[in-house]
Write an enzyme that holds these catalytic residues in place. Structure first.
Site, PDB file in Angstrom:
ATOM      1  N   TYR A  53       0.842  -1.204   0.000  1.00  0.00           N
ATOM      2  CA  TYR A  53       0.000   0.000   0.000  1.00  0.00           C
ATOM      3  C   TYR A  53       0.874   1.250   0.000  1.00  0.00           C
ATOM      4  O   TYR A  53       1.760   1.374   0.834  1.00  0.00           O
ATOM      5  CB  TYR A  53      -0.901   0.030   1.234  1.00  0.00           C
ATOM      6  CG  TYR A  53      -2.355  -0.174   0.848  1.00  0.00           C
ATOM      7  CD1 TYR A  53      -3.015   0.787   0.101  1.00  0.00           C
ATOM      8  CD2 TYR A  53      -3.035  -1.329   1.195  1.00  0.00           C
ATOM      9  CE1 TYR A  53      -4.328   0.591  -0.299  1.00  0.00           C
ATOM     10  CE2 TYR A  53      -4.339  -1.531   0.803  1.00  0.00           C
ATOM     11  CZ  TYR A  53      -4.985  -0.553   0.051  1.00  0.00           C
ATOM     12  OH  TYR A  53      -6.277  -0.755  -0.339  1.00  0.00           O
ATOM     13  N   GLU A  55      -0.462   4.734  -0.568  1.00  0.00           N
ATOM     14  CA  GLU A  55      -1.299   5.920  -0.774  1.00  0.00           C
ATOM     15  C   GLU A  55      -0.486   7.189  -0.573  1.00  0.00           C
ATOM     16  O   GLU A  55       0.280   7.295   0.394  1.00  0.00           O
ATOM     17  CB  GLU A  55      -2.483   5.885   0.199  1.00  0.00           C
ATOM     18  CG  GLU A  55      -3.523   4.867  -0.237  1.00  0.00           C
ATOM     19  CD  GLU A  55      -4.635   4.698   0.780  1.00  0.00           C
ATOM     20  OE1 GLU A  55      -4.401   4.975   1.972  1.00  0.00           O
ATOM     21  OE2 GLU A  55      -5.732   4.276   0.383  1.00  0.00           O
ATOM     22  N   ASP A 200      -5.435  13.815 -25.549  1.00  0.00           N
ATOM     23  CA  ASP A 200      -5.508  12.426 -25.093  1.00  0.00           C
ATOM     24  C   ASP A 200      -4.745  11.612 -26.140  1.00  0.00           C
ATOM     25  O   ASP A 200      -5.255  11.324 -27.207  1.00  0.00           O
ATOM     26  CB  ASP A 200      -6.968  11.995 -25.012  1.00  0.00           C
ATOM     27  CG  ASP A 200      -7.130  10.525 -24.655  1.00  0.00           C
ATOM     28  OD1 ASP A 200      -6.114   9.803 -24.599  1.00  0.00           O
ATOM     29  OD2 ASP A 200      -8.285  10.096 -24.441  1.00  0.00           O
ATOM     30  N   THR A 227      -2.854   6.238 -22.237  1.00  0.00           N
ATOM     31  CA  THR A 227      -2.705   4.885 -21.725  1.00  0.00           C
ATOM     32  C   THR A 227      -1.238   4.533 -21.895  1.00  0.00           C
ATOM     33  O   THR A 227      -0.522   5.163 -22.682  1.00  0.00           O
ATOM     34  CB  THR A 227      -3.519   3.860 -22.532  1.00  0.00           C
ATOM     35  OG1 THR A 227      -3.059   3.895 -23.893  1.00  0.00           O
ATOM     36  CG2 THR A 227      -5.004   4.160 -22.496  1.00  0.00           C
ATOM     37  N   LYS A 230      -0.742   0.848 -25.178  1.00  0.00           N
ATOM     38  CA  LYS A 230      -1.010   0.773 -26.619  1.00  0.00           C
ATOM     39  C   LYS A 230       0.330   0.900 -27.350  1.00  0.00           C
ATOM     40  O   LYS A 230       1.186   0.044 -27.164  1.00  0.00           O
ATOM     41  CB  LYS A 230      -2.063   1.807 -26.994  1.00  0.00           C
ATOM     42  CG  LYS A 230      -3.410   1.509 -26.289  1.00  0.00           C
ATOM     43  CD  LYS A 230      -4.504   2.510 -26.593  1.00  0.00           C
ATOM     44  CE  LYS A 230      -5.775   2.148 -25.827  1.00  0.00           C
ATOM     45  NZ  LYS A 230      -6.826   3.178 -25.970  1.00  0.00           N
ATOM     46  N   ARG A 236      -0.807  -2.396 -18.845  1.00  0.00           N
ATOM     47  CA  ARG A 236      -2.118  -1.762 -18.900  1.00  0.00           C
ATOM     48  C   ARG A 236      -2.206  -0.688 -17.817  1.00  0.00           C
ATOM     49  O   ARG A 236      -2.098  -0.979 -16.627  1.00  0.00           O
ATOM     50  CB  ARG A 236      -3.166  -2.847 -18.663  1.00  0.00           C
ATOM     51  CG  ARG A 236      -4.590  -2.476 -18.961  1.00  0.00           C
ATOM     52  CD  ARG A 236      -5.403  -3.729 -19.181  1.00  0.00           C
ATOM     53  NE  ARG A 236      -4.956  -4.348 -20.430  1.00  0.00           N
ATOM     54  CZ  ARG A 236      -5.310  -3.942 -21.642  1.00  0.00           C
ATOM     55  NH1 ARG A 236      -6.155  -2.946 -21.790  1.00  0.00           N
ATOM     56  NH2 ARG A 236      -4.831  -4.539 -22.712  1.00  0.00           N
TER      57      ARG A 236
HETATM   58  C1  LIG Z   1      -7.950   3.471 -25.197  1.00  0.00           C
HETATM   59  C2  LIG Z   1      -8.315   4.893 -24.989  1.00  0.00           C
HETATM   60  C3  LIG Z   1      -8.734   5.368 -23.739  1.00  0.00           C
HETATM   61  C4  LIG Z   1      -9.116   4.466 -22.579  1.00  0.00           C
HETATM   62  O1  LIG Z   1      -8.172   3.643 -22.098  1.00  0.00           O
HETATM   63  P1  LIG Z   1      -8.560   2.391 -21.150  1.00  0.00           P
HETATM   64  O2  LIG Z   1      -7.240   1.986 -20.663  1.00  0.00           O
HETATM   65  O3  LIG Z   1      -9.238   1.406 -22.024  1.00  0.00           O
HETATM   66  O4  LIG Z   1      -9.440   2.904 -20.072  1.00  0.00           O
HETATM   67  C5  LIG Z   1      -8.947   6.732 -23.591  1.00  0.00           C
HETATM   68  N1  LIG Z   1      -8.782   7.577 -24.611  1.00  0.00           N
HETATM   69  C6  LIG Z   1      -8.416   7.150 -25.847  1.00  0.00           C
HETATM   70  C7  LIG Z   1      -8.246   8.149 -26.942  1.00  0.00           C
HETATM   71  C8  LIG Z   1      -8.178   5.802 -26.073  1.00  0.00           C
HETATM   72  O5  LIG Z   1      -7.842   5.391 -27.293  1.00  0.00           O
END
Ligand SMILES: *Cc1c(COP(=O)(O)O)cnc(C)c1O
Length: 421
Positions: A53, A55, A200, A227, A230, A236
Site C-alpha cells: 500500500y 497511498e 488524449d 494509456t 497501446k 495496462r
Molecule cells: C484506449 C483509450 C482510452 C481508454 O483507455 P482504457 O485503458 O481502455 O481505459 C482513452 N482515450 C483514448 C483516446 C483511447 O484510445
C-alpha cells in the site's frame, strides 16, 4: 513461459494462461490498441510490489515502508518527463479512462462544457459518449472532420462552436482517426475562448515518444493523458502529464489521490518505469518508424485494390476501412471472417455511418503489435492482401483455409520477442 507454482496449485487458471499464450503467438494481432510487452515488463508486473500500500506520492505517503516504492514511482515519473518533455507527471491512474475522468474532475466544475471530437469521427467513449457516467456531470459538445476523404478537421466550425458553447476544456485525441491533428490550431482556439487544451494521446503515445508524431506540448498544450499499454508498449495503465503549470499539476495529483483512487498499483507503476526505460532507447525510435512504414505498406495495398479508407489513408499506425462500401461486407462479418483466418481486427463505425454500431460499415486495424514481432513492409503488404482476399472469398471455405495456413506460417516466422533493447 513456465509457471510451476500455478501449474501445481490451480490447473484451470494455468491452462487458460497457456491457452492465451498460444493464441497470442499463433494469431496475428491487428487491433491498433494492442501490443506485446517485454519479459522485463511482465516480471515487474508480476512482482511483490503488488503487496504494498502506497497511498500518497513519493516522499509523502500515508503508510511506512516506502523505500523501494518511492524509487520505482520516482523513476517512472522522471522517465516519463524525459520521454514527453514536460514538467509534471502522475503515473497512478489505473487506466486511460480513469486518467481522463481524473482530469475532468480536477479542472472542471459540474455542468462545465468540454469540446471534443465526435465519437463517430474518431473520438473515444471517455470524450463524452452518452452511455458514460461522466456525461451526467459535464456537458460535452463536438467537432468533426470537414472532409471524410482527407480527414481534415473542421477548425472553422470548431472555433464557432467554441465561441458559442464556451468550453472550459478542449480535447484533442482519438481512437479511430488516422491523420495528424493541427495542434497549433487547437491551442489558438483554446486561447481565444479561454479554455484549457488537453491532448488524449492514448493511441499515439509511442509514436510521439519515438519521435514520429508531433508532440502536442510543443504547440503549447496544457496537459496530456495517455494509456501506457497501446503504442507505448507498457503495462495496462494510464498517466497524466502537465506541460509546466504547477497549479494544474497539484489539482491533478489531489484528484487522482485521494479524490478518485486509493492505493496506487505499485507493481504496475514499476512495469511502467521499465517500459518507459525501453522507450527511451534508440531501438524504440526504430520501432516507431517501422510502425508507420508498415501502415503505409498496408495503405498502398488497400488503395491499389480499391478499398476506401476514412481520411483517405493513414499518417499514423491505424487504418479505418469502409469494408461495407468497398467489399459489400458488414464490419461484424468482416471481423468474424478475419478471425477465422487468424487475423484479429475490430469492427468500427465510420463517419456518418449508415449502419448500426453492432454491425457498422468499417473495420479498424493497425500495425503496432505486428511491428513488435518484426514484420517488415513486405510482410505487412502481404497481410493486407490476405485480409482483402479473405473478405472477398468470405463464403469459400477452401480459400479461407489456405489463407489461414499462410497467416500461421507468417506468425511462426515472427515469434513474439522477449526483450526489445
Ligand atoms: C484506449 C483509450 C482510452 C481508454 O483507455 P482504457 O485503458 O481502455 O481505459 C482513452 N482515450 C483514448 C483516446 C483511447 O484510445
Amino acid at each position: 513461459m513456465e509457471y510451476p507454482f500455478l501449474a501445481k496449485q490451480d490447473k484451470m487458471i494455468h491452462d487458460a494462461l497457456l491457452g492465451e499464450e498460444r493464441r497470442e503467438a499463433e494469431g496475428l494481432e491487428l487491433i491498433p490498441s494492442e501490443n506485446y510487452v517485454s519479459r522485463p515488463v511482465l516480471e515487474a508486473l508480476g512482482s511483490v510490489f503488488t503487496n504494498k500500500y502506497s497511498e500518497g506520492y513519493p516522499g509523502k505517503r500515508y503508510y511506512g515502508g516506502q523505500t523501494y516504492t518511492d524509487v520505482v514511482e520516482t523513476l517512472a515519473i522522471e522517465r516519463a518527463k524525459e520521454l514527453f518533455r514536460c514538467s509534471y507527471v502522475n503515473v497512478q491512474p489505473l487506466s486511460g479512462a480513469p486518467a481522463n475522468i481524473g482530469t475532468y474532475f480536477a479542472l472542471l466544475e459540474p455542468g462545465d462544457t468540454v469540446l471534443g471530437m465526435d465519437l463517430t469521427h474518431g473520438g473515444h467513449l471517455t470524450h463524452g459518449h452518452p452511455v458514460t457516467a461522466i456525461t451526467k456531470i459535464f456537458n460535452f459538445v463536438r467537432y468533426k472532420m470537414k472532409e471524410v476523404e482527407t480527414g481534415e478537421i473542421d477548425y472553422d466550425e470548431m472555433l464557432k462552436v467554441a465561441k458559442k458553447e464556451k468550453p472550459k476544456l478542449i480535447l484533442a485525441g482519438f481512437s479511430a482517426y488516422s491523420r495528424e491533428l493541427d495542434y497549433e490550431k487547437f491551442v489558438a482556439i483554446g486561447r481565444e475562448v479561454g479554455a484549457l487544451v488537453m491532448a488524449d494521446i492514448a493511441h499515439i503515445a509511442g509514436l510521439i515518444a519515438g519521435g514520429v508524431a508531433k508532440n502536442p506540448f510543443e504547440a503549447g498544450f496544457d496537459l496530456m493523458t495517455t494509456t501506457t499499454h497501446k503504442t507505448l508498449r507498457g503495462p495496462r495503465g494510464g498517466m497524466i502529464m502537465v506541460r509546466e503549470d504547477e497549479e494544474i499539476a497539484k489539482k491533478i495529483d489531489k484528484t487522482i489521490f485521494p479524490g478518485l483512487q486509493g492505493g496506487p498499483h505499485m507493481n504496475n507503476i514499476a512495469a511502467k518505469a521499465v517500459a518507459f526505460g525501453e522507450a527511451l532507447q534508440p531501438s524504440f525510435k526504430v520501432y516507431a518508424e517501422q510502425i508507420l512504414k508498415n501502415a503505409k505498406a498496408m495503405e498502398r495495398v488497400l488503395e491499389e485494390r480499391g478499398v476506401r479508407m476514412i481520411g483517405g489513408g493513414t499518417s499514423n499506425h491505424l487504418i479505418l476501412a469502409d469494408v461495407f462500401g468497398s467489399l459489400n461486407i458488414g464490419g461484424a462479418e468482416a471481423e468474424a471472417v478475419l478471425d477465422e483466418v487468424g487475423i484479429t481486427v475490430n469492427k468500427n463505425v465510420i463517419a456518418d455511418d449508415i449502419r448500426k454500431p453492432m454491425n457498422p460499415s468499417g473495420i479498424r486495424f493497425g500495425t503496432p503489435a505486428m511491428t513488435t514481432r518484426g514484420f517488415t513492409e513486405e510482410d505487412s503488404a502481404r497481410v493486407a492482401h490476405l485480409m482483402i482476399d479473405a473478405m472477398e472469398h468470405k463464403d469459400d471455405a477452401i480459400k479461407k483455409k489456405e489463407i489461414h495456413t499462410e497467416i500461421q506460417t507468417l506468425a511462426k516466422h515472427h515469434p513474439i520477442p522477449e526483450t526489445f533493447v
